[in-house]
Design a protein around this motif. Structure first.
Motif, PDB file in Angstrom:
ATOM      1  N   GLU A 199       0.827  -1.209   0.000  1.00 19.21           N
ATOM      2  CA  GLU A 199       0.000   0.000   0.000  1.00 19.21           C
ATOM      3  C   GLU A 199       0.864   1.262   0.000  1.00 19.21           C
ATOM      4  N   ARG A 200       1.950   1.255   0.762  1.00 23.64           N
ATOM      5  CA  ARG A 200       2.840   2.412   0.787  1.00 23.64           C
ATOM      6  C   ARG A 200       3.474   2.629  -0.578  1.00 23.64           C
ATOM      7  N   LYS A 201       3.912   1.543  -1.227  1.00 20.44           N
ATOM      8  CA  LYS A 201       4.520   1.665  -2.553  1.00 20.44           C
ATOM      9  C   LYS A 201       3.504   2.203  -3.565  1.00 20.44           C
ATOM     10  N   LEU A 202       2.261   1.751  -3.480  1.00 21.86           N
ATOM     11  CA  LEU A 202       1.228   2.245  -4.392  1.00 21.86           C
ATOM     12  C   LEU A 202       0.955   3.731  -4.166  1.00 21.86           C
ATOM     13  N   ARG A 203       0.957   4.159  -2.904  1.00 22.35           N
ATOM     14  CA  ARG A 203       0.759   5.585  -2.611  1.00 22.35           C
ATOM     15  C   ARG A 203       1.919   6.407  -3.151  1.00 22.35           C
ATOM     16  N   GLU A 204       3.159   5.869  -3.060  1.00 23.89           N
ATOM     17  CA  GLU A 204       4.327   6.621  -3.535  1.00 23.89           C
ATOM     18  C   GLU A 204       4.296   6.819  -5.040  1.00 23.89           C
ATOM     19  N   ILE A 205       3.844   5.814  -5.788  1.00 22.25           N
ATOM     20  CA  ILE A 205       3.873   5.929  -7.248  1.00 22.25           C
ATOM     21  C   ILE A 205       2.575   6.478  -7.816  1.00 22.25           C
ATOM     22  N   ALA A 206       1.626   6.829  -6.979  1.00 22.34           N
ATOM     23  CA  ALA A 206       0.323   7.295  -7.469  1.00 22.34           C
ATOM     24  C   ALA A 206       0.456   8.586  -8.272  1.00 22.34           C
ATOM     25  N   GLY A 207       1.302   9.513  -7.869  1.00 20.73           N
ATOM     26  CA  GLY A 207       1.410  10.796  -8.551  1.00 20.73           C
ATOM     27  C   GLY A 207       2.538  10.861  -9.554  1.00 20.73           C
ATOM     28  N   GLU A 208       3.307   9.814  -9.722  1.00 22.79           N
ATOM     29  CA  GLU A 208       4.467   9.853 -10.616  1.00 22.79           C
ATOM     30  C   GLU A 208       4.071   9.501 -12.045  1.00 22.79           C
ATOM     31  N   ASP A 209       4.876   9.991 -12.980  1.00 29.37           N
ATOM     32  CA  ASP A 209       4.706   9.624 -14.382  1.00 29.37           C
ATOM     33  C   ASP A 209       5.540   8.374 -14.624  1.00 29.37           C
ATOM     34  N   LEU A 210       4.888   7.260 -14.888  1.00 31.63           N
ATOM     35  CA  LEU A 210       5.588   5.982 -15.003  1.00 31.63           C
ATOM     36  C   LEU A 210       6.266   5.781 -16.345  1.00 31.63           C
ATOM     37  N   THR A 211       6.073   6.738 -17.273  1.00 31.98           N
ATOM     38  CA  THR A 211       6.731   6.599 -18.571  1.00 31.98           C
ATOM     39  C   THR A 211       8.147   7.154 -18.553  1.00 31.98           C
ATOM     40  N   LYS A 212       8.482   7.931 -17.548  1.00 36.13           N
ATOM     41  CA  LYS A 212       9.830   8.487 -17.442  1.00 36.13           C
ATOM     42  C   LYS A 212      10.675   7.537 -16.598  1.00 36.13           C
ATOM     43  N   VAL A 213      11.599   6.838 -17.264  1.00 37.62           N
ATOM     44  CA  VAL A 213      12.456   5.867 -16.581  1.00 37.62           C
ATOM     45  C   VAL A 213      13.908   6.248 -16.788  1.00 37.62           C
TER      46      VAL A 213
END
Length: 92
Positions: A55-69
Motif C-alpha cells: 500500500e505504501r509503494k502504491l501511494r508513492e507511485i500514485a502521482g508519478e509519471d511511469l513513462t519516465k524511466v
C-alpha cells in the motif's frame, strides 16, 4: 504376575503410551478451558507487513509519471571508472 505385566507394557510401550497421553491431554484441555472460561473475542485484524508495504509503494507511485524511466546506460554505471580502469593505463 507383575513381571509379566511389566514385560508386556515394556514391549507394547508405543501402543500403551499414545492412548494414555491422548486422554491426559484431552482432560487437561477441557479442565483448563473450564477454569479459564471462554476466550475473549478477537480484535480487528491487522494487515501484514507485506500488505502495508504494498500500500505504501502504491501511494508513492500514485502521482508519478511511469513513462519516465532511467536510461540503461545510467543504470549500468554502478562502479566508479577509476576502480575498473586501475590496471589499464591506456584507458585512464
Amino acid at each position: 504376575m507383575w513381571a509379566v505385566l511389566w514385560a508386556a507394557l515394556r514391549s507394547k510401550a508405543p501402543y500403551v503410551t499414545f492412548p494414555v497421553a491422548f486422554v491426559v491431554g484431552l482432560v487437561g484441555y477441557h479442565l483448563e478451558r473450564a477454569l479459564r472460561g471462554e476466550p475473549p473475542p478477537a480484535g480487528p485484524e491487522e494487515r501484514s507487513i507485506s500488505e502495508q508495504r504494498e500500500e505504501r509503494k502504491l501511494r508513492e507511485i500514485a502521482g508519478e509519471d511511469l513513462t519516465k524511466v532511467v536510461s540503461l546506460k545510467d543504470k549500468l554505471e554502478f562502479a566508479p571508472r577509476a576502480v575498473l580502469n586501475r590496471n589499464r593505463p591506456e584507458k585512464s
